[in-house]
Design a protein around this motif. Structure first.
Motif, mmCIF file in Angstrom:
data_model
loop_
_atom_site.group_PDB
_atom_site.id
_atom_site.type_symbol
_atom_site.label_atom_id
_atom_site.label_comp_id
_atom_site.label_asym_id
_atom_site.label_seq_id
_atom_site.Cartn_x
_atom_site.Cartn_y
_atom_site.Cartn_z
ATOM 1 N N LEU A 158 0.828 -1.203 0.000
ATOM 2 C CA LEU A 158 0.000 0.000 0.000
ATOM 3 C C LEU A 158 0.861 1.250 0.000
ATOM 4 O O LEU A 158 0.583 2.224 -0.693
ATOM 5 C CB LEU A 158 -0.937 0.005 1.217
ATOM 6 C CG LEU A 158 -2.101 -0.978 1.155
ATOM 7 C CD1 LEU A 158 -2.841 -0.974 2.492
ATOM 8 C CD2 LEU A 158 -3.063 -0.635 0.025
ATOM 9 N N CYS B 173 -7.523 9.831 9.006
ATOM 10 C CA CYS B 173 -8.281 8.970 8.099
ATOM 11 C C CYS B 173 -8.235 7.522 8.577
ATOM 12 O O CYS B 173 -7.357 7.132 9.346
ATOM 13 C CB CYS B 173 -7.723 9.051 6.684
ATOM 14 S SG CYS B 173 -8.110 10.580 5.839
ATOM 15 N N TYR C 56 -9.010 7.177 2.018
ATOM 16 C CA TYR C 56 -9.759 6.312 2.929
ATOM 17 C C TYR C 56 -11.199 6.783 3.030
ATOM 18 O O TYR C 56 -11.497 7.974 2.866
ATOM 19 C CB TYR C 56 -9.099 6.319 4.307
ATOM 20 C CG TYR C 56 -7.736 5.661 4.321
ATOM 21 C CD1 TYR C 56 -7.611 4.283 4.468
ATOM 22 C CD2 TYR C 56 -6.578 6.412 4.173
ATOM 23 C CE1 TYR C 56 -6.366 3.676 4.477
ATOM 24 C CE2 TYR C 56 -5.326 5.820 4.187
ATOM 25 C CZ TYR C 56 -5.221 4.442 4.332
ATOM 26 O OH TYR C 56 -4.000 3.846 4.328
ATOM 27 N N VAL C 57 -12.094 5.862 3.343
ATOM 28 C CA VAL C 57 -13.523 6.189 3.328
ATOM 29 C C VAL C 57 -14.010 6.766 4.657
ATOM 30 O O VAL C 57 -15.094 7.346 4.714
ATOM 31 C CB VAL C 57 -14.370 4.949 2.964
ATOM 32 C CG1 VAL C 57 -14.007 4.444 1.567
ATOM 33 C CG2 VAL C 57 -14.196 3.829 3.996
ATOM 34 N N ASP C 58 -13.244 6.602 5.721
ATOM 35 C CA ASP C 58 -13.696 7.043 7.040
ATOM 36 C C ASP C 58 -12.745 8.069 7.647
ATOM 37 O O ASP C 58 -11.616 8.255 7.183
ATOM 38 C CB ASP C 58 -13.777 5.856 8.017
ATOM 39 C CG ASP C 58 -14.842 4.852 7.640
ATOM 40 O OD1 ASP C 58 -15.804 5.226 6.933
ATOM 41 O OD2 ASP C 58 -14.701 3.676 8.042
ATOM 42 N N GLY D 134 -10.417 3.302 8.031
ATOM 43 C CA GLY D 134 -11.347 2.453 7.300
ATOM 44 C C GLY D 134 -10.733 1.912 6.031
ATOM 45 O O GLY D 134 -9.518 1.819 5.880
ATOM 46 N N ARG D 135 -11.579 1.584 5.076
ATOM 47 C CA ARG D 135 -11.148 0.983 3.816
ATOM 48 C C ARG D 135 -10.511 2.036 2.907
ATOM 49 O O ARG D 135 -10.934 3.185 2.869
ATOM 50 C CB ARG D 135 -12.363 0.356 3.123
ATOM 51 C CG ARG D 135 -12.085 -0.290 1.771
ATOM 52 C CD ARG D 135 -13.357 -0.917 1.206
ATOM 53 N NE ARG D 135 -14.410 0.064 1.041
ATOM 54 C CZ ARG D 135 -14.535 0.865 -0.028
ATOM 55 N NH1 ARG D 135 -13.656 0.799 -1.018
ATOM 56 N NH2 ARG D 135 -15.548 1.725 -0.112
ATOM 57 N N PHE D 136 -9.472 1.620 2.179
ATOM 58 C CA PHE D 136 -8.863 2.511 1.200
ATOM 59 C C PHE D 136 -9.578 2.353 -0.131
ATOM 60 O O PHE D 136 -9.696 1.255 -0.668
ATOM 61 C CB PHE D 136 -7.381 2.198 1.027
ATOM 62 C CG PHE D 136 -6.690 3.130 0.075
ATOM 63 C CD1 PHE D 136 -6.381 4.426 0.467
ATOM 64 C CD2 PHE D 136 -6.372 2.719 -1.213
ATOM 65 C CE1 PHE D 136 -5.752 5.301 -0.413
ATOM 66 C CE2 PHE D 136 -5.738 3.583 -2.102
ATOM 67 C CZ PHE D 136 -5.432 4.883 -1.694
ATOM 68 N N ASP D 137 -10.092 3.458 -0.656
ATOM 69 C CA ASP D 137 -10.820 3.462 -1.922
ATOM 70 C C ASP D 137 -9.867 3.875 -3.043
ATOM 71 O O ASP D 137 -9.477 5.036 -3.148
ATOM 72 C CB ASP D 137 -11.985 4.450 -1.827
ATOM 73 C CG ASP D 137 -12.861 4.455 -3.081
ATOM 74 O OD1 ASP D 137 -12.451 3.865 -4.108
ATOM 75 O OD2 ASP D 137 -13.946 5.050 -3.027
ATOM 76 N N ARG D 138 -9.494 2.939 -3.876
ATOM 77 C CA ARG D 138 -8.530 3.225 -4.940
ATOM 78 C C ARG D 138 -9.108 4.197 -5.973
ATOM 79 O O ARG D 138 -8.360 4.943 -6.609
ATOM 80 C CB ARG D 138 -8.082 1.934 -5.611
ATOM 81 C CG ARG D 138 -7.267 1.038 -4.700
ATOM 82 C CD ARG D 138 -6.721 -0.183 -5.438
ATOM 83 N NE ARG D 138 -5.926 -0.999 -4.537
ATOM 84 C CZ ARG D 138 -4.652 -0.766 -4.243
ATOM 85 N NH1 ARG D 138 -4.040 0.275 -4.785
ATOM 86 N NH2 ARG D 138 -3.985 -1.555 -3.424
#
Length: 202
Positions: free
Chosen positions: A14, A179, A190-192, A181-185
């Motif tokens: 990552l 930041c 990150y989403v959160d 949560g999930r990493f949005d490519r």
């Protein structure tokens, strides 16, 4: 053992892929006068602990997760988004200068990166904090302010709890924001948001 090794490999991948906390990706500044709301916190600062006068915070220390970081002042950019420390200084956290300083009555807000292209940043382990952990802030007037964590929560970025972070308070509070949560490519972030809520204690 294999799961632990796989986790380390994923973190490294990552980082190489350029996982970053974008400069406008932490939160937005409040667009309306904030109102009180119901996050768990002490109703008021400990009796016999009067609020401190305004002073610039210079260092953040969080013993539980090994953070000892210099603080720089941040504000808002032209788009109304909260600035963050520069990505080339991942070990630095930012203090929201238009708000209160740590120790004054109200909620002082600190922000920091979770990671950068080079790896973990100052708030990488922020989500590991638990109620009862302590946060210490050294100020330019030579005082040291101690806060105790009340709660650690994650919120979707499109439902950032503006009132809870910037809202009024009868106590000397602290909010740490990063930041998570999930990493949005697709969006490159990150989403959160992970937020630590804390209150000043002796």
């Amino acid at each position: 053992m294999w799961a632990h090794r796989l986790g380390r490999i994923l973190v490294a991948l990552l980082a190489v892929a350029g996982v970053v906390l974008m400069g406008t990706g932490i939160t937005r500044l409040p667009a309306r006068p904030p109102q009180p709301s119901g996050v768990p916190h002490r109703a008021e600062t400990t009796p016999g602990l009067p609020p401190l006068p305004r002073a610039v915070p210079v260092e953040l220390r969080i013993p539980t997760i090994g953070v000892a970081a210099p603080l720089v002042a941040v504000a808002a950019d032209d788009a109304g988004a909260l600035e963050v420390p520069p990505l080339d200084r991942p070990g630095v956290a930012g203090w929201y200068r238009p708000g209160v300083s740590p120790g004054e009555t109200g909620n002082a807000v600190l922000v920091g990166h979770v990671d950068t292209r080079s790896g973990p940043a100052v708030f990488f382990d922020l989500g590991r904090l638990r109620p009862g952990d302590t946060v210490h802030i050294a100020r330019k007037d030579a005082s040291l302010v101690r806060f105790t964590v009340d709660a650690v929560r994650a919120y979707p970025k499109d439902r950032f709890p503006t009132d809870l972070v910037y809202g009024p308070s009868g106590a000397a509070g602290l909010r740490l924001v990063t930041c998570g949560g999930r990493f949005d490519r697709d969006s490159g972030g990150y989403v959160d948001n992970v937020i630590v809520f804390a209150t000043r204690t002796p």
